[in-house]
Design a protein around this motif. Sequence first.
Motif, mmCIF file in Angstrom:
data_model
loop_
_atom_site.group_PDB
_atom_site.id
_atom_site.type_symbol
_atom_site.label_atom_id
_atom_site.label_comp_id
_atom_site.label_asym_id
_atom_site.label_seq_id
_atom_site.Cartn_x
_atom_site.Cartn_y
_atom_site.Cartn_z
ATOM 1 N N ILE A 5 0.847 -1.193 0.000
ATOM 2 C CA ILE A 5 0.000 0.000 0.000
ATOM 3 C C ILE A 5 0.887 1.250 0.000
ATOM 4 C CG2 ILE A 5 -1.853 1.217 1.243
ATOM 5 C CD1 ILE A 5 -2.149 -1.706 2.685
ATOM 6 N N ASP A 6 0.810 1.982 -1.075
ATOM 7 C CA ASP A 6 1.568 3.252 -1.218
ATOM 8 C C ASP A 6 3.042 3.086 -0.871
ATOM 9 O OD1 ASP A 6 -0.831 4.497 -1.849
ATOM 10 O OD2 ASP A 6 -1.239 4.991 0.255
ATOM 11 N N VAL A 7 3.625 2.041 -1.363
ATOM 12 C CA VAL A 7 5.008 1.724 -0.963
ATOM 13 C C VAL A 7 6.027 2.529 -1.775
ATOM 14 C CG1 VAL A 7 6.787 -0.077 -0.995
ATOM 15 C CG2 VAL A 7 4.534 -0.555 -0.027
ATOM 16 N N VAL A 8 6.898 3.169 -1.020
ATOM 17 C CA VAL A 8 8.041 3.878 -1.636
ATOM 18 C C VAL A 8 9.295 3.267 -1.040
ATOM 19 C CG1 VAL A 8 9.240 6.098 -1.821
ATOM 20 C CG2 VAL A 8 6.728 6.018 -1.902
ATOM 21 N N LYS A 9 10.267 2.978 -1.918
ATOM 22 C CA LYS A 9 11.553 2.476 -1.416
ATOM 23 C C LYS A 9 12.666 3.270 -2.066
ATOM 24 C CE LYS A 9 14.546 -0.309 0.586
ATOM 25 N NZ LYS A 9 14.764 -0.258 2.026
ATOM 26 N N LYS A 10 13.456 3.882 -1.192
ATOM 27 C CA LYS A 10 14.601 4.665 -1.684
ATOM 28 C C LYS A 10 15.881 4.015 -1.182
ATOM 29 C CE LYS A 10 12.334 9.183 -1.630
ATOM 30 N NZ LYS A 10 12.223 10.433 -0.879
ATOM 31 N N ILE A 48 10.509 -5.401 -4.862
ATOM 32 C CA ILE A 48 9.186 -5.819 -4.359
ATOM 33 C C ILE A 48 9.315 -7.149 -3.616
ATOM 34 C CG2 ILE A 48 6.871 -6.606 -5.046
ATOM 35 C CD1 ILE A 48 6.940 -4.492 -7.252
ATOM 36 N N LEU A 49 10.044 -8.096 -4.224
ATOM 37 C CA LEU A 49 10.231 -9.407 -3.560
ATOM 38 C C LEU A 49 10.917 -9.219 -2.208
ATOM 39 C CD1 LEU A 49 11.317 -11.931 -6.340
ATOM 40 C CD2 LEU A 49 9.036 -11.274 -5.620
ATOM 41 N N SER A 50 11.950 -8.371 -2.204
ATOM 42 C CA SER A 50 12.709 -8.134 -0.988
ATOM 43 C C SER A 50 11.811 -7.573 0.125
ATOM 44 C CB SER A 50 13.848 -7.168 -1.326
ATOM 45 O OG SER A 50 14.512 -6.794 -0.181
ATOM 46 N N LEU A 51 10.897 -6.677 -0.232
ATOM 47 C CA LEU A 51 9.978 -6.106 0.761
ATOM 48 C C LEU A 51 8.975 -7.147 1.243
ATOM 49 C CD1 LEU A 51 9.203 -2.616 -0.864
ATOM 50 C CD2 LEU A 51 10.669 -3.068 1.101
ATOM 51 N N VAL A 52 8.476 -7.966 0.312
ATOM 52 C CA VAL A 52 7.489 -8.998 0.684
ATOM 53 C C VAL A 52 8.131 -10.037 1.610
ATOM 54 C CG1 VAL A 52 6.032 -10.863 -0.229
ATOM 55 C CG2 VAL A 52 6.102 -8.659 -1.397
ATOM 56 N N ALA A 53 9.432 -10.282 1.385
ATOM 57 C CA ALA A 53 10.130 -11.277 2.225
ATOM 58 C C ALA A 53 10.659 -10.660 3.511
ATOM 59 C CB ALA A 53 11.284 -11.887 1.426
ATOM 60 N N ALA A 54 10.382 -9.384 3.741
ATOM 61 C CA ALA A 54 10.890 -8.672 4.929
ATOM 62 C C ALA A 54 12.410 -8.671 4.986
ATOM 63 C CB ALA A 54 10.308 -9.264 6.215
ATOM 64 N N LEU A 55 13.033 -8.737 3.822
ATOM 65 C CA LEU A 55 14.501 -8.624 3.781
ATOM 66 C C LEU A 55 14.921 -7.165 3.876
ATOM 67 C CD1 LEU A 55 15.347 -11.205 0.967
ATOM 68 C CD2 LEU A 55 15.979 -11.380 3.362
ATOM 69 N N SER A 56 14.006 -6.278 3.520
ATOM 70 C CA SER A 56 14.253 -4.848 3.723
ATOM 71 C C SER A 56 12.913 -4.177 4.041
ATOM 72 C CB SER A 56 14.899 -4.239 2.477
ATOM 73 O OG SER A 56 14.040 -4.350 1.373
#
Lengths: 222, 391
Positions: A5-10, A48-56
């Motif tokens: 939801i409204d994900v921003v990754k910098k 996206i995968l990294s965020l879903v896996a809680a790696l970042s």
Amino acid sequence: MIRLIDVVKKYEVNQNESVIALDNINLEIKKGEVVVLRGSSGSGKSTILSLVAALSKPTSGEVVVADERISKLPDSFASDFRRNTIGFVFQKYNLIPTLSVEENIILPLVPINLDAKEIKAKLERVLGMFHIAHKAKQLVKNLSGGEQQRVAIARANINNPQIILADEPTANLDSKLSLSFVEIVGELKAEGKTIVIATHDPLFFGLDVVDREIEISQGKIL
Amino acid sequence: MRSRINFYIVEYAINSLLRQKYKTVFVALVLTLLIFLLSSIFFITSSIKYELHATVEALPEITVQKIKAGRHDEIDVALMDAILELHGVESAVARVWGYYYFENAGVNFTLMGIDEYEEQYKKSFVDAATKLDFTGTSMLVGEGVKRVMDANYYKEYFNFIKPDGSLKRVDIGGVFKAQTELESNDIILMSKEGVREIFDIKQSKATDIVVRVANFNEVATIASKIKLLYPDTRVITKDDLKISYQNIFDYKSGIFLALFTTALFAFFIIIYDRASGLSSEQKREIGILKAIGWRVDDVLREKFYEGFIVSLFAYLVGISLALAFVYIFHAPLLREIFSGYSQLKTSFALPFVLDVQTLALLFFLTVPLYIAAIIIPSWRSATLEADEVIR
């Protein structure tokens, strides 16, 4: 099952400079769905995968997986979440080359201190499922690319997770082995697992086994 | 019920060490060597300190020597009676003793004369006096003396060469053992008559007079009274001797301190090297473990076991080797620094002194430091986002 939801990754390049990898992403993947994230290198699909896996963690926004807001999870809970809910097949497999096949596969189980019998049962299940029982004692560094990938998939499945994430799974495989991976995806789908594949391999485009394709470009869903 | 110790992590740590076996063996060897060196130094100094302390404690409170032309000369036995008259003096004994140089072996023996009915000024002599034949033809010898005599085929008797060149045969009546090796090792105990004959000391003379004082606080006063009565004497108190012994010990331990510092410095270089960072492979492995569900504390526990196994192994082997080196093989090379005068004295064995504090100090100086040096860089890697490490 998976919601961004409204994900921003910098990513910080230096003190004054940062790169936007994901720009206000909203995405929902249902339970049992097989989704392909397609896009060129650097488009943001691996992030996206990294965020879903809680790696970042996202710079802003919310990531909810299996009803858990993982974007706010402390590190130790994130580890537990990964171990119990996610099976991640990395692009370069991320196996430990000096360990044997079975030692690599059971690595996620090591911290939870299960009974030897339980570990054996789980190991035998995945060794059989991915046809690598005959290689169980071999060192991973002596295996072919396809075999290493099977070991990586077996390791991702040792805890029987609900979600399988695969990052460029066919990048290091020839066409025959790539097709073999597609078969495995079909088998995992049949087991009811939610599968997200980040790839730019055309092999996955328009496949029956794939429920949905999502195009990513420059950190945005097209 | 599952064990609280996760043996799978222990097993992983052992396998991890075996996977880098050359590096592990090298680090373990260097650590073992350093711990061996450090503990050997500690053991030798502890033993010598103990020996020194016991030797000093066995000394008489006051020793009176005659000084002539600035040198130690024979003293009149008659002085003893006047000293006994002084208030506070418990006893005074005229000692007859000297160093006998045994040329064949190149060593000095200390010949001490004792009398059967006289009060013995050393506890260890009381027992010896009951065993000694006082006819002047028998002697008790220290263990070091016995070894030297045996090696020179004097198994049952020894021929002393008197000042006039004639020989005096004295039978070996037994082996004398005092509280400390330093004290008893080079000693030969025989009757005063025998010693007088060997060194040609007249009946009216003695080597020195030892004085016992009832009240320890009066030692200095009595010493000054003796000095006033006999200005041509040197009056040495136990405290003077303690200082003199301590000075020698301090000088020698300075050399040991240099060795100790060098070993410690080398140890800290290893620690610094280990603490300063991990190889890219090690970082990657930590990243993989985190990515597949290991917690930071699981990674640190695994690293703790790695460090603990190597450092505990090095500690136990290093300490065991040092114990064997010091107490079984008598610390060749290192011991010579302390017993530098041993060319003229018979060699002595270091007494076994197992100081738990020393062992604990060595443990805390090495094992936790090494473990910390392993854990700190691993912690730095493990607390990064796994994604950052494995990308």
